[in-house]
Design an enzyme around this catalytic site. Structure first.
Site, PDB file in Angstrom:
ATOM      1  N   LYS A   2      -9.017  -6.960  11.449  1.00 34.37           N
ATOM      2  CA  LYS A   2      -9.253  -5.760  11.994  1.00 34.37           C
ATOM      3  C   LYS A   2      -9.903  -4.566  11.554  1.00 34.37           C
ATOM      4  O   LYS A   2     -10.715  -4.870  10.994  1.00 34.37           O
ATOM      5  CB  LYS A   2      -7.773  -5.750  10.687  1.00 34.37           C
ATOM      6  CG  LYS A   2      -6.420  -6.354  10.826  1.00 34.37           C
ATOM      7  CD  LYS A   2      -5.544  -6.028   9.598  1.00 34.37           C
ATOM      8  CE  LYS A   2      -5.560  -4.391   9.840  1.00 34.37           C
ATOM      9  NZ  LYS A   2      -4.077  -3.958   8.361  1.00 34.37           N
ATOM     10  N   ARG A  16      -8.745   3.324  -2.546  1.00 29.94           N
ATOM     11  CA  ARG A  16      -7.164   4.375  -2.748  1.00 29.94           C
ATOM     12  C   ARG A  16      -7.819   5.061  -4.188  1.00 29.94           C
ATOM     13  O   ARG A  16      -8.346   4.721  -4.998  1.00 29.94           O
ATOM     14  CB  ARG A  16      -5.982   3.252  -3.032  1.00 29.94           C
ATOM     15  CG  ARG A  16      -5.810   2.349  -1.521  1.00 29.94           C
ATOM     16  CD  ARG A  16      -4.119   1.979  -1.629  1.00 29.94           C
ATOM     17  NE  ARG A  16      -3.679   1.788  -0.331  1.00 29.94           N
ATOM     18  CZ  ARG A  16      -2.619   2.706   0.434  1.00 29.94           C
ATOM     19  NH1 ARG A  16      -2.495   3.608  -0.184  1.00 29.94           N
ATOM     20  NH2 ARG A  16      -2.710   1.965   1.305  1.00 29.94           N
ATOM     21  N   ARG A  65       4.638 -10.280  11.419  1.00 30.12           N
ATOM     22  CA  ARG A  65       3.849  -9.857  10.342  1.00 30.12           C
ATOM     23  C   ARG A  65       4.539  -9.424   8.753  1.00 30.12           C
ATOM     24  O   ARG A  65       5.034  -8.542   8.997  1.00 30.12           O
ATOM     25  CB  ARG A  65       3.043  -8.352  11.063  1.00 30.12           C
ATOM     26  CG  ARG A  65       1.379  -7.343   9.641  1.00 30.12           C
ATOM     27  CD  ARG A  65       1.376  -5.901  10.741  1.00 30.12           C
ATOM     28  NE  ARG A  65       0.094  -5.799   9.444  1.00 30.12           N
ATOM     29  CZ  ARG A  65       0.973  -4.798   8.924  1.00 30.12           C
ATOM     30  NH1 ARG A  65       2.174  -4.002   9.585  1.00 30.12           N
ATOM     31  NH2 ARG A  65      -0.296  -4.003   8.611  1.00 30.12           N
TER      32      ARG A  65
END
Length: 467
Positions: A217, A71, A34
């Protein structure tokens, strides 16, 4: 490589990705590498790919996108600042501005508009909780709920609130196009909320005629709520328990994980369990008993793959972590039973699925040592793996990317194979290849499943043969 049925994904950093290191991980049980695009440049990612390919063409490669993530912006002070319970902070729109000890800014231009009064804004995976008490003049008024440190560029989560963000950032688009050029195998898209988040990636892949498969995901409540629909638009799912544990009360994660695995299995989709599986091994040579149990439970619940993140990307004991995970998998797999439940809903090739079930059922009555099939797409292998046979499944693959895609499927061991002139040649040459590799011995009984690739039905026959 050590034989086990459950596949292992290892996160690799370009700082530590030399071929010797990758080979050690592979020899101890790694199946897929990954690359986290949030912490990698395109040049660094390419370096990882080149080194992985030099070790083995059977190792799958997966790259994460950042997805619709929020973020904090960078901080005026590199060390951040301390907050205490009862302190007050403001959050303003301004993705181009720097955070300070009084005002926070996020990477989302419309963050203030999307967040309602009464919401909790969680900073840095929930380490600091800000409760929104009011909204005025395009700013959020927040009361700090617990003491902690706030630093720049940390994650921001707002549970049960939809934030208006594009499915793909500009960086994501660059990585998707790079992934196509680099001929990698999987794109794991972060923070998938609905099928619409996948369509933008698929459009790019289709335009460029790429074989890359999308992994969704699932990291928030929206993704869980829409999972059934999402599964129609992706190859598989990653249960990303890090952000999921921030968005959803921690006590709900085990039952959500179990339910998601069950849904993926019913739809014949590979499923990955990720985040902090052997987290203590970042610093310690041995895992905690709780971590061993966590890995084992994921396998008991029938996950296809389990993932290491910081353990192999930056930990002190990466090879030991993979070796430990392999040992846990091999021991746990001894206790798994064959599952012959067959749900044909959404199955593209029902005849192949029924044949796969019958062949696995036959292995319980006959002394079959292995199951062999040939494939262009890997679909039959995923059907076979669904039933969790006690014997290994060997895939004779007619292209390299299918071989690497099956590195993500439980108990499937792929080989590159030339297209055969007849069924008889396929049987004879597949047996010869596996004998040469030490997987079969004279006198072994093997089961075959196959069909005509010119036929829309897919696999149409099964048979048995002694070696």
């Amino acid at each position: 490589m050590i034989a086990k049925k459950t596949k292992i994904i290892c996160t690799i950093s370009d700082i530590n990705c030399d071929p010797y290191f990758i080979r050690k991980l592979y020899q101890n049980g790694m199946n897929v590498v990954r690359i986290n695009s949030a912490h990698a440049s395109l040049e660094g990612a390419q370096k990882i790919v080149d080194n992985v390919r030099s070790v083995s063409d059977k190792i799958g490669i997966l790259v994460d996108t950042k997805g619709p993530e929020v973020r904090l912006t960078a901080m005026e002070s590199s060390v951040g600042f301390v907050v205490k319970e009862g302190d007050w902070l403001e959050i303003h729109n301004g993705p181009d501005k720097l955070c300070n000890s009084k005002i926070l800014y996020t990477t989302c231009a419309e963050f203030v508009s999307d967040v309602p009064v009464g919401a909790h804004v969680l900073i840095d995976d929930g380490s600091v909780d800000l409760f929104v008490t009011g909204k005025e003049n395009d700013k959020l008024l927040c009361e700090v709920q617990n003491s902690g440190v706030i630093k720049g560029r940390k994650s921001v989560n707002v549970p049960n609130v939809h934030i208006s963000l594009p499915a793909l950032s500009e960086k994501d688009r660059k990585f998707v196009n790079w992934a196509i050029d680099a001929d990698i195998d999987f794109i794991a898209h972060s923070f998938v909320r609905s099928k619409d988040d996948l369509l933008e990636i698929q459009e790019i892949l289709d335009e460029r005629k790429s074989h890359i498969k999308i992994i969704s995901k699932i990291e928030n409540q929206q993704g869980i709520d829409n999972l059934y629909d999402i599964l129609s638009y992706c190859y598989g799912v990653m249960v990303a328990r890090g952000d999921l544990g921030v968005e959803i009360p921690a006590e709900r994660i085990p039952t959500i994980q179990k339910r998601m695995i069950q849904m993926c299995r019913s739809r014949k989709k590979p499923v990955i369990i990720a985040t902090q599986m052997l987290h203590s091994m970042i610093e310690n040579p041995r895992p905690t008993r709780a971590e061993v149990t966590d890995v084992a439970n994921a396998i008991f619940e029938s996950t296809d793959a389990i993932m290491l993140s910081g353990e192999t990307a930056s930990g002190k004991y990466p090879v030991e972590a993979v070796r430990t995970m392999t040992k846990i998998a091999r021991e746990t797999e001894k206790s798994l039973d064959v599952s012959l439940d067959l749900n044909l809903e959404k199955v593209m090739k029902p005849i192949a699925a029924v044949l796969a079930k019958n062949l696995v059922e036959a292995t319980q009555e006959l002394p079959v040592k292995a199951i062999i099939f040939d494939t262009w797409t890997g679909r039959t292998g995923r059907y076979l793996a669904e039933f969790r046979p006690k014997v290994p499944i060997y895939a004779m693959c007619y292209n390299s990317f299918t071989m690497r895609e099956l590195a993500l499927s439980y108990d499937v061991y792929p080989y590159m194979f030339e297209v055969q002139k007849s069924k008889e040649d396929f049987v004879k040459n597949a047996i010869a290849l596996l004998q040469e590799d030490g997987m079969l011995e004279e006198g072994d009984l093997v089961g075959f499943i196959g069909g005509s690739f010119n036929d829309e039905l897919g696999a149409t026959y099964m048979e048995f043969k002694y070696v």
